[in-house]
Scaffold this active site. Structure first.
Site, PDB file in Angstrom:
ATOM      1  N   HIS A  14       0.840  -1.201   0.000  1.00 39.70           N
ATOM      2  CA  HIS A  14       0.000   0.000   0.000  1.00 39.70           C
ATOM      3  C   HIS A  14       0.879   1.257   0.000  1.00 39.70           C
ATOM      4  O   HIS A  14       0.674   2.176  -0.793  1.00 39.70           O
ATOM      5  CB  HIS A  14      -0.914  -0.027   1.236  1.00 39.70           C
ATOM      6  CG  HIS A  14      -1.777   1.165   1.410  1.00 39.70           C
ATOM      7  ND1 HIS A  14      -3.110   1.157   1.080  1.00 39.70           N
ATOM      8  CD2 HIS A  14      -1.521   2.418   1.891  1.00 39.70           C
ATOM      9  CE1 HIS A  14      -3.634   2.345   1.348  1.00 39.70           C
ATOM     10  NE2 HIS A  14      -2.675   3.127   1.842  1.00 39.70           N
ATOM     11  N   GLU A  15       1.870   1.297   0.893  1.00 34.14           N
ATOM     12  CA  GLU A  15       2.740   2.477   0.990  1.00 34.14           C
ATOM     13  C   GLU A  15       3.655   2.623  -0.224  1.00 34.14           C
ATOM     14  O   GLU A  15       3.865   3.731  -0.713  1.00 34.14           O
ATOM     15  CB  GLU A  15       3.554   2.431   2.289  1.00 34.14           C
ATOM     16  CG  GLU A  15       2.736   2.682   3.531  1.00 34.14           C
ATOM     17  CD  GLU A  15       1.985   4.002   3.520  1.00 34.14           C
ATOM     18  OE1 GLU A  15       2.503   5.005   2.980  1.00 34.14           O
ATOM     19  OE2 GLU A  15       0.857   4.040   4.058  1.00 34.14           O
ATOM     20  N   HIS A  54       1.849   4.310  -2.989  1.00 32.02           N
ATOM     21  CA  HIS A  54       1.828   5.775  -2.851  1.00 32.02           C
ATOM     22  C   HIS A  54       3.129   6.377  -3.379  1.00 32.02           C
ATOM     23  O   HIS A  54       3.118   7.365  -4.126  1.00 32.02           O
ATOM     24  CB  HIS A  54       1.672   6.186  -1.379  1.00 32.02           C
ATOM     25  CG  HIS A  54       0.320   5.983  -0.807  1.00 32.02           C
ATOM     26  ND1 HIS A  54      -0.836   6.445  -1.395  1.00 32.02           N
ATOM     27  CD2 HIS A  54      -0.060   5.387   0.360  1.00 32.02           C
ATOM     28  CE1 HIS A  54      -1.873   6.136  -0.629  1.00 32.02           C
ATOM     29  NE2 HIS A  54      -1.434   5.481   0.433  1.00 32.02           N
TER      30      HIS A  54
END
Length: 191
Positions: A16-17, A20
């Site tokens: 998820h990170e 980003h």
């Protein structure tokens, strides 16, 4: 099996990170790349509270769900090519990565579920991990889309608001985690 759930959670928050950070890079900001955060190595993403303490407390307490987070990937909004648009794109990259992982785990579940039903122990383990992957990533995706600063949904809302209102909206951010925990503990989010 608990170890498998923790591994799935850790992998999910790291991806998820990284999503980003990759989106930010594609939109012109190299901050995450320069700080070595575009890696799947979990050590670079561990947040002591969200990656270790909270998941362990949920496991020890017998919680029916497992939740946590990784250290947020740094993004310099001023380095983005088109600030308002790219803030939304970078924010949506994390939940989109969770959606992709939901599909991935669903395929794994489908592949192993028949063998698991026939008593195959290895297939049963993979089926349980796949189910955990679906549940954990669904929870991460839905919660992150909630429009409460600093969650990803708030970045999308910010990008849609006029600057004067957007700057007022972000003043909630220092209290966002406390508000989220209170909402989770109260059960309001799941009604």
């Amino acid at each position: 099996m608990m170890l498998g759930r923790i591994m799935v959670l850790l992998i999910s928050v790291v991806i998820h990170e990284v999503a980003h950070g990759m989106a930010a890079l594609w939109c012109g900001d190299q901050t995450a790349k320069l700080q070595g955060r575009l890696t799947l190595n979990p050590i670079n993403h561990i947040d002591p509270l969200g990656s270790i303490f909270l998941p362990l407390m949920l496991v020890v307490s017998g919680s029916p769900f497992l939740f946590g987070w990784a250290k947020p990937v740094p993004v310099n909004w001023n380095q983005l090519d088109n600030k308002k648009r790219d803030i939304a794109l970078v924010a949506l990259a994390g939940p989109f990565a969770n959606l992709i992982m939901i599909v991935f785990w669903a395929i794994i579940a489908k592949f192993f579920i028949i063998s698991a039903e026939q008593g195959n122990t290895i297939a049963n383990i993979f089926s349980l991990m796949a189910w955990a992957g679906i549940v954990i990533n669904s929870l991460l995706m839905i919660l992150n889309l909630f429009p409460l600063p600093p969650l990803d949904g708030s970045r999308v809302v910010y990008s849609l608001l006029p600057e004067s209102i957007a700057s007022q909206y972000t003043k909630i951010e220092p209290y966002g985690l406390i508000i989220l925990v209170l909402l989770l503990v109260s059960g309001i989010l799941f009604k």
